[in-house]
Design a protein around this motif. Structure first.
Motif, PDB file in Angstrom:
ATOM      1  N   GLY A  22       0.816  -1.209   0.000  1.00  0.00           N
ATOM      2  CA  GLY A  22       0.000   0.000   0.000  1.00  0.00           C
ATOM      3  C   GLY A  22       0.851   1.261   0.000  1.00  0.00           C
ATOM      4  N   LEU A  23       1.953   1.244   0.743  1.00  0.00           N
ATOM      5  CA  LEU A  23       2.817   2.421   0.805  1.00  0.00           C
ATOM      6  C   LEU A  23       3.613   2.630  -0.470  1.00  0.00           C
ATOM      7  CD1 LEU A  23       4.174   2.219   4.473  1.00  0.00           C
ATOM      8  CD2 LEU A  23       2.452   3.777   3.549  1.00  0.00           C
ATOM      9  N   THR A  24       4.018   1.556  -1.118  1.00  0.00           N
ATOM     10  CA  THR A  24       4.812   1.700  -2.335  1.00  0.00           C
ATOM     11  C   THR A  24       3.955   1.819  -3.583  1.00  0.00           C
ATOM     12  OG1 THR A  24       5.054  -0.699  -2.543  1.00  0.00           O
ATOM     13  CG2 THR A  24       6.793   0.487  -1.378  1.00  0.00           C
ATOM     14  N   GLY A  25       2.663   1.599  -3.467  1.00  0.00           N
ATOM     15  CA  GLY A  25       1.777   1.777  -4.606  1.00  0.00           C
ATOM     16  C   GLY A  25       1.660   0.563  -5.501  1.00  0.00           C
ATOM     17  N   ARG A  43      -6.683  -6.285 -16.052  1.00  0.00           N
ATOM     18  CA  ARG A  43      -7.717  -7.321 -16.105  1.00  0.00           C
ATOM     19  C   ARG A  43      -9.042  -6.790 -15.599  1.00  0.00           C
ATOM     20  NH1 ARG A  43      -3.513 -10.568 -14.120  1.00  0.00           N
ATOM     21  NH2 ARG A  43      -4.410 -10.559 -12.065  1.00  0.00           N
ATOM     22  N   ALA A  44      -9.009  -5.974 -14.559  1.00  0.00           N
ATOM     23  CA  ALA A  44     -10.267  -5.462 -14.014  1.00  0.00           C
ATOM     24  C   ALA A  44     -10.952  -4.537 -15.007  1.00  0.00           C
ATOM     25  CB  ALA A  44     -10.007  -4.721 -12.699  1.00  0.00           C
ATOM     26  N   ARG A  45     -10.173  -3.661 -15.675  1.00  0.00           N
ATOM     27  CA  ARG A  45     -10.796  -2.766 -16.650  1.00  0.00           C
ATOM     28  C   ARG A  45     -11.282  -3.537 -17.861  1.00  0.00           C
ATOM     29  NH1 ARG A  45      -6.654   0.716 -15.117  1.00  0.00           N
ATOM     30  NH2 ARG A  45      -5.376   0.113 -16.862  1.00  0.00           N
ATOM     31  N   SER A  46     -10.495  -4.505 -18.328  1.00  0.00           N
ATOM     32  CA  SER A  46     -10.920  -5.246 -19.511  1.00  0.00           C
ATOM     33  C   SER A  46     -12.131  -6.123 -19.195  1.00  0.00           C
ATOM     34  CB  SER A  46      -9.763  -6.098 -20.056  1.00  0.00           C
ATOM     35  OG  SER A  46      -9.416  -7.106 -19.136  1.00  0.00           O
ATOM     36  N   PRO A  81     -13.094  -5.301  -2.953  1.00  0.00           N
ATOM     37  CA  PRO A  81     -13.898  -4.089  -3.187  1.00  0.00           C
ATOM     38  C   PRO A  81     -13.087  -2.794  -3.088  1.00  0.00           C
ATOM     39  CG  PRO A  81     -15.055  -5.558  -1.700  1.00  0.00           C
ATOM     40  CD  PRO A  81     -13.685  -6.120  -1.887  1.00  0.00           C
ATOM     41  N   LEU A  82     -12.111  -2.760  -2.176  1.00  0.00           N
ATOM     42  CA  LEU A  82     -11.265  -1.584  -2.066  1.00  0.00           C
ATOM     43  C   LEU A  82     -10.426  -1.407  -3.326  1.00  0.00           C
ATOM     44  CD1 LEU A  82     -10.266   0.699  -0.238  1.00  0.00           C
ATOM     45  CD2 LEU A  82      -8.542  -0.877   0.635  1.00  0.00           C
ATOM     46  N   GLN A  83      -9.928  -2.508  -3.853  1.00  0.00           N
ATOM     47  CA  GLN A  83      -9.141  -2.455  -5.083  1.00  0.00           C
ATOM     48  C   GLN A  83     -10.002  -2.005  -6.268  1.00  0.00           C
ATOM     49  OE1 GLN A  83      -7.461  -6.246  -6.042  1.00  0.00           O
ATOM     50  NE2 GLN A  83      -5.721  -5.325  -7.073  1.00  0.00           N
ATOM     51  N   GLU A  84     -11.207  -2.516  -6.389  1.00  0.00           N
ATOM     52  CA  GLU A  84     -12.108  -2.099  -7.466  1.00  0.00           C
ATOM     53  C   GLU A  84     -12.469  -0.619  -7.336  1.00  0.00           C
ATOM     54  OE1 GLU A  84     -13.164  -3.826 -10.129  1.00  0.00           O
ATOM     55  OE2 GLU A  84     -11.912  -5.504  -9.494  1.00  0.00           O
ATOM     56  N   LEU A  85     -12.654  -0.144  -6.110  1.00  0.00           N
ATOM     57  CA  LEU A  85     -12.951   1.270  -5.894  1.00  0.00           C
ATOM     58  C   LEU A  85     -11.788   2.141  -6.355  1.00  0.00           C
ATOM     59  CD1 LEU A  85     -14.779   3.490  -4.539  1.00  0.00           C
ATOM     60  CD2 LEU A  85     -13.331   3.162  -2.536  1.00  0.00           C
ATOM     61  N   LEU A  86     -10.576   1.759  -6.011  1.00  0.00           N
ATOM     62  CA  LEU A  86      -9.407   2.541  -6.412  1.00  0.00           C
ATOM     63  C   LEU A  86      -9.175   2.485  -7.917  1.00  0.00           C
ATOM     64  CD1 LEU A  86      -6.948   1.674  -3.524  1.00  0.00           C
ATOM     65  CD2 LEU A  86      -8.194   3.804  -3.891  1.00  0.00           C
ATOM     66  N   LEU A  87      -9.479   1.356  -8.549  1.00  0.00           N
ATOM     67  CA  LEU A  87      -9.242   1.223  -9.979  1.00  0.00           C
ATOM     68  C   LEU A  87     -10.269   1.976 -10.823  1.00  0.00           C
ATOM     69  CD1 LEU A  87      -8.080  -2.464 -10.288  1.00  0.00           C
ATOM     70  CD2 LEU A  87      -6.719  -0.392 -10.531  1.00  0.00           C
TER      71      LEU A  87
END
Length: 184
Positions: A18-21, A29-32, A100-106
């Motif tokens: 999380g700190l290094t991004g 993959r999530a966007r596609s 869900p947190l990852q999908e929100l950020l993406l």
């Protein structure tokens, strides 16, 4: 003792990522996957969800997935002292918190910008006649923007190109911001 190690490894790994991004490479993959579902609205259910299981496995075995499984398993194992609850806790933590947190950020991620190099094999329109050096101006659409570029005809192409004629980009020289074109 094992649950404390799992909790420590999971917390440290998730915190460092999380700190290094780092985000485990699931952005593309999530966007596609979202685009495929949007395109396939009129199709049957099996066509858009056929790779959902494989997608979930790839997400679990990413670095972020492994660290979040360790974190959830360690926390659930410390609370219950049962190994099966630790496994269930790890999976639930990954599925209900991290994903869900990852999908929100993406949602805030955009597609990468394309440059002139991405215009290979695309269509160009002649804006001027080609001179004795086989050079002329063409119009390209790159990343939704119309760009005017100096173009050179490929070897063996006749110079009699009409204004407005459609051409194909054969090669791109990014240092000179020029391209080589041929007739369609």
């Amino acid at each position: 003792m094992i649950y404390q190690v799992l909790l420590g490894v999971g917390a440290l790994g998730t915190l460092m990522m999380g700190l290094t991004g780092l985000r485990a490479g699931r952005g593309i993959r999530a966007r596609s996957r979202g685009k495929a579902r949007a395109r396939g609205k009129g199709k049957g259910r099996g066509s858009s969800d056929s790779g959902a299981f494989v997608e979930a496995l790839l997400g679990v075995f990413s670095p972020l997935g492994i660290f979040s499984l360790c974190l959830g398993a360690g926390a659930a194992g410390i609370l219950t002292n049962r190994w099966w609850w630790a496994v269930v806790g790890g999976l639930l933590f990954w599925k209900l918190v991290i994903e869900p947190l990852q999908e929100l950020l993406l949602r805030f991620a955009s597609d990468p910008a394309k440059n002139l190099e991405g215009a290979r094999a695309s269509e160009a329109i002649a804006l001027s006649r080609f001179d004795t050096n086989s050079q002329g101006m063409v119009s390209l659409t790159v990343d939704g923007q119309v760009r005017r570029v100096l173009a050179k005809l490929s070897e063996g192409e006749p110079r009699e190109i009409a204004i407005g004629e459609k051409l194909v980009v054969v090669d791109v020289d990014t240092k000179r911001n020029t391209c080589r074109v041929a007739r369609l």
